[in-house]
Design an enzyme around this catalytic site. Structure first.
Site, short mmCIF file in Angstrom:
data_model
loop_
_atom_site.label_atom_id
_atom_site.label_comp_id
_atom_site.label_asym_id
_atom_site.label_seq_id
_atom_site.Cartn_x
_atom_site.Cartn_y
_atom_site.Cartn_z
N CYS A 2 28.12 -23.93 4.73
CA CYS A 2 27.52 -24.81 3.91
C CYS A 2 26.83 -26.14 4.41
O CYS A 2 27.10 -26.27 5.62
CB CYS A 2 28.59 -25.66 2.97
SG CYS A 2 29.74 -24.62 2.17
N ARG A 27 21.77 -21.35 8.19
CA ARG A 27 23.22 -21.39 8.18
C ARG A 27 23.91 -20.25 7.02
O ARG A 27 24.92 -19.99 6.99
CB ARG A 27 23.74 -22.72 7.87
CG ARG A 27 23.56 -23.76 8.84
CD ARG A 27 23.80 -25.20 8.21
NE ARG A 27 25.25 -25.41 8.31
CZ ARG A 27 25.95 -26.10 9.35
NH1 ARG A 27 25.39 -26.17 10.35
NH2 ARG A 27 27.34 -26.35 9.13
N TRP A 76 28.01 -22.18 0.36
CA TRP A 76 28.34 -20.69 0.73
C TRP A 76 29.72 -20.55 0.30
O TRP A 76 30.81 -21.40 0.46
CB TRP A 76 28.55 -20.68 2.29
CG TRP A 76 28.65 -19.10 2.62
CD1 TRP A 76 27.87 -18.32 2.95
CD2 TRP A 76 29.78 -18.66 3.36
NE1 TRP A 76 28.31 -17.19 3.29
CE2 TRP A 76 29.59 -17.27 3.64
CE3 TRP A 76 31.20 -19.09 3.35
CZ2 TRP A 76 30.61 -16.40 4.03
CZ3 TRP A 76 32.13 -18.23 3.82
CH2 TRP A 76 31.84 -16.80 4.45
N ASN A 102 31.90 -30.16 2.95
CA ASN A 102 31.99 -28.92 3.57
C ASN A 102 33.55 -28.80 4.10
O ASN A 102 34.12 -29.95 4.62
CB ASN A 102 31.08 -28.86 4.77
CG ASN A 102 29.61 -28.70 4.57
OD1 ASN A 102 29.51 -28.44 3.39
ND2 ASN A 102 28.82 -28.82 5.55
N GLY A 103 33.96 -27.64 4.21
CA GLY A 103 35.51 -27.48 4.73
C GLY A 103 36.38 -26.90 3.63
O GLY A 103 35.84 -26.35 2.35
N GLU A 483 29.35 -5.58 21.00
CA GLU A 483 28.35 -6.22 20.51
C GLU A 483 27.21 -5.62 19.65
O GLU A 483 26.67 -6.15 18.70
CB GLU A 483 27.65 -7.30 21.51
CG GLU A 483 26.27 -8.02 21.17
CD GLU A 483 26.51 -8.97 20.04
OE1 GLU A 483 25.60 -9.59 19.51
OE2 GLU A 483 27.85 -9.09 19.63
N LYS A 487 25.89 -6.19 15.69
CA LYS A 487 24.61 -6.46 15.24
C LYS A 487 24.16 -5.35 14.17
O LYS A 487 23.52 -5.73 13.21
CB LYS A 487 23.62 -6.20 16.60
CG LYS A 487 23.43 -7.37 17.42
CD LYS A 487 23.18 -8.85 16.73
CE LYS A 487 23.63 -10.12 17.44
NZ LYS A 487 24.93 -10.23 16.95
N GLU A 490 25.72 -6.67 10.91
CA GLU A 490 25.48 -7.78 10.48
C GLU A 490 23.91 -7.73 9.69
O GLU A 490 23.87 -7.93 8.45
CB GLU A 490 25.24 -8.66 11.37
CG GLU A 490 26.50 -9.40 12.18
CD GLU A 490 25.94 -10.56 13.14
OE1 GLU A 490 26.60 -11.71 13.06
OE2 GLU A 490 25.53 -9.98 14.00
N HIS A 506 41.33 9.93 22.29
CA HIS A 506 42.47 9.16 21.36
C HIS A 506 42.28 9.01 20.04
O HIS A 506 42.92 8.05 19.44
CB HIS A 506 42.67 8.14 22.30
CG HIS A 506 43.41 8.26 23.64
ND1 HIS A 506 44.52 8.73 24.21
CD2 HIS A 506 42.60 8.31 24.73
CE1 HIS A 506 44.78 8.85 25.30
NE2 HIS A 506 43.57 8.83 25.97
N LYS A 605 25.61 -18.92 9.28
CA LYS A 605 25.36 -19.23 10.86
C LYS A 605 26.76 -19.59 11.48
O LYS A 605 27.18 -19.31 12.44
CB LYS A 605 24.23 -19.97 10.98
CG LYS A 605 23.71 -20.09 12.55
CD LYS A 605 23.28 -18.74 13.04
CE LYS A 605 22.91 -19.08 14.65
NZ LYS A 605 22.61 -17.69 15.29
#
Length: 610
Positions: A2, A27, A76, A102-103, A483, A487, A490, A506, A605
């Site tokens: 947010c 964000r 958000w 925010n929070g 990584e 990507k 996302e 395995h 973000k």
């Protein structure tokens, strides 16, 4: 996550709020709103689901009067689905008190139940709505907004950055912070408050970063800052932001993600400029000089990070152990703070974070500080919470990252962790000089990789309709593969798993068929032959295979379906070049599927709540 913007001054508050909210769009958010007080101290509230452009249109159509004080928010969703009722700002029943937050307020259920017994009614599903009602409750008792504001804060449990305006004292902006970032920008007869310097830098570079438990009362002429926990005034000089406003412009690129991928060569240069020098055979990290004596007595390092930063941390684990001989472990921030493991004074913590505001990483630093441990930061955002609360650290200097998916910051983190490994090793590693030379050569090699963009785009077109991917690698290539999966998840919203290549037998091998492609990282390192054996296992079962290999390797082309060649480099620096390839692949996969690559769904973000 947010975003908060607040303004008080001599300009049109709504214009500045809207511009600030636009700057915070990177964000991630699902709704936006604004509250302002006109010259008669009448409150006006506008909220809508969707983009800030929609809010701007709504504001234009509403033809609200000019105002010199306002607060705005991009939300958000956490408590309650995206809706106009759940969007911020929230107000008391009379709409004389407006709040953005925010929070997370952890005890909001208990507080709201208590307020309902006093006749207060709630219209949203959010935890935030309890704040304006609680302030209202205390204002009726105290008839002093500042005291009511502070008393309400004392009842809140959790994390917050709060900005509030009210009709009783319309010439003041009230803000407070606890475990959620808040910065105050200082102009001429005006102040801007925001959750991120990005919303401020177009107006001023003079800022004051609020600390935990601090509250500020702001007028156009100045501000008063208090520490509620210490019950005393705080005097803090403004500091100058070292930000370049041009960094947040797209230029000729269609998306921020592509722009930031193409900034990789510059990122490597900036992350190493003035730090490594092959002529003098030196590594100089100014941010760590103040703790150089303590670092000589460290016998264990814990790297704490989340998301992309945690994969950079895993590469850092390999680097520091190999170059410095110090045992290292990587822990995810959200798990670390709840573990009960021993933590001695001989252990140092390295917190890795792009934003420096990641809530779980901040909590990890606080936990380590309770043990008296040395806490270091590897952070991109100058002046961020992690940067200010750690004992020492190294900035990444990657510049502002606008796309939600981190690209250049990951590369900068790996470069910085490589430099830390070299510094801690004090030149003892036989790889020391070779790596110093390679750091200087890497920007040009990154440029070479970027020239592959068109061929990687074609490859993405070939594979864009597959629903599952496997990424594999060994040693340094293993965390790099992880990584790569992140990507793809996302950006292209494709299910992907990352595995150490030696683990195929395995379990993961059972998934392989012609509909399950594998992205294999097979550079010319000591594990190349073993990785090829794992690739053969996949090909035998009909799985399509894409390989990142080293230039000149023609043998691999006969075995796999597709090859992307990167310049020859050391195994320890392969992750940087391989990451650029996988970033481009994920980008073009997302574009080919028609997705908003800069703003992936459900993601933000900076994750500033647990």
């Amino acid at each position: 996550m947010c975003g908060i913007v607040g303004y008080i001054g001599n300009k049109s508050a709504s214009d500045i709020i809207l511009a600030g909210l636009k700057a915070l769009e990177y964000r991630g958010y699902d709704s936006a709103g604004i509250a302002l007080l006109d010259k008669q101290a009448h409150g006006h509230l506008l909220k809508q689901v969707g983009r800030v452009d929609g809010l701007a249109l709504l504001l234009q159509e509403s033809q609200l009067p000019l105002a010199s004080i306002a607060i705005g928010h991009t939300r958000w969703a956490t408590h309650g689905k995206p809706s106009i009722l759940n969007a911020h700002p929230h107000a008391n029943q009379e709409q004389t008190i407006f709040v953005v937050h925010n929070g997370i307020i952890e005890n909001y259920v208990e507080l709201s139940e208590g307020l309902q017994k006093h006749g207060y009614s709630f219209v949203s599903d959010t935890d935030t709505e309890v704040i304006p009602h609680l302030i209202d409750f205390y204002y009726r008792e105290l008839h002093d907004f500042e005291k009511a504001f502070e008393k309400a804060l004392g009842d809140l449990s959790g994390a917050y950055a709060i900005a509030a305006i009210n009709a009783y004292e319309p010439e003041k902006l009230f803000v407070a912070r606890l475990s959620s970032p808040l910065v105050l920008g200082e102009g001429k007869d005006e102040y801007i408050v925001a959750s991120d310097p990005t919303a401020i830098m177009a107006h001023t570079k003079q800022v004051i970063f609020l600390q935990d438990n601090e509250v500020a009362v702001i007028t156009p002429k100045g501000y008063a800052l208090r520490d509620l926990k210490a019950r005393q005034k705080v005097l803090r000089q403004a500091e100058r932001l070292d930000y370049d406003i041009d960094q947040i412009a797209l230029g000729t690129f269609p998306h921020f993600m592509l722009k930031e991928i193409f900034e990789a060569p510059q990122t490597i240069r900036l992350a190493s400029a003035g730090r490594t020098n092959i002529d003098t055979h030196s590594v100089k990290l100014g941010g760590l000089e103040g703790v150089a004596e303590q670092l000589q007595h460290i016998d264990r390092i814990v790297i704490v990070a989340c998301g992309t930063a945690s994969y950079a941390g895993m590469i850092g684990e390999y680097l520091i152990e190999e170059l410095a001989g110090i045992p290292v472990e990587v822990q995810i921030g959200s798990e670390f703070k709840y573990r009960k493991e021993p933590f001695s004074r001989g252990t140092a913590l390295i917190a890795v974070s792009q934003s420096g505001e990641t809530a779980d990483t901040i909590a990890a630093v606080k936990k380590a500080q309770q043990y008296g441990a040395l806490c270091l930061g590897v952070v991109n955002a100058v002046g961020s919470t992690v940067a200010r609360m750690t004992d020492a650290g190294v900035y990444c200097h990657a510049g502002t990252e606008q796309a939600v998916a981190s690209t250049k910051a990951f590369i900068a983190q790996v470069v910085v962790l490589l430099q830390i490994g070299l510094m801690l090793g004090r030149g003892k590693s036989p790889l020391y000089n070779d790596l110093l030379r390679e750091i200087e050569a890497l920007p040009d090699k990154a440029e070479t990789v970027l020239k592959l963009a068109s061929s990687i785009k074609k490859l993405a077109g070939k594979y864009k309709n597959y629903k599952d991917f496997l990424f594999i690698g060994r040693r340094y290539a293993y965390p790099t593969a992880l990584e790569g999966t992140l990507k793809l998840k996302e950006c292209a919203l494709i299910h992907a798993e990352g595995y150490a290549a030696g683990e195929m037998k395995h379990g993961p091998l059972s998934l392989i068929d012609e509909s399950f492609p594998t992205f294999a990282l097979a550079g010319d390192g000591p594990m190349y032959a073993k990785t090829c054996a794992n690739i053969e296992e996949i090909k035998t079962r009909g799985g399509p295979v894409i390989v990142i290999a080293t230039e000149g390797n023609r043998t691999i082309k006969k075995v796999v379906d597709d090859v992307i060649y990167i310049p020859k480099t050391l195994e320890q620096t392969e992750p940087i070049l391989m990451a650029i390839v996988m970033q481009l692949f994920a980008y073009y996969m997302a574009i080919g599927k028609g997705f908003n690559v800069d703003r992936p769904r459900n993601l933000a973000k900076s994750v500033t709540v647990e």
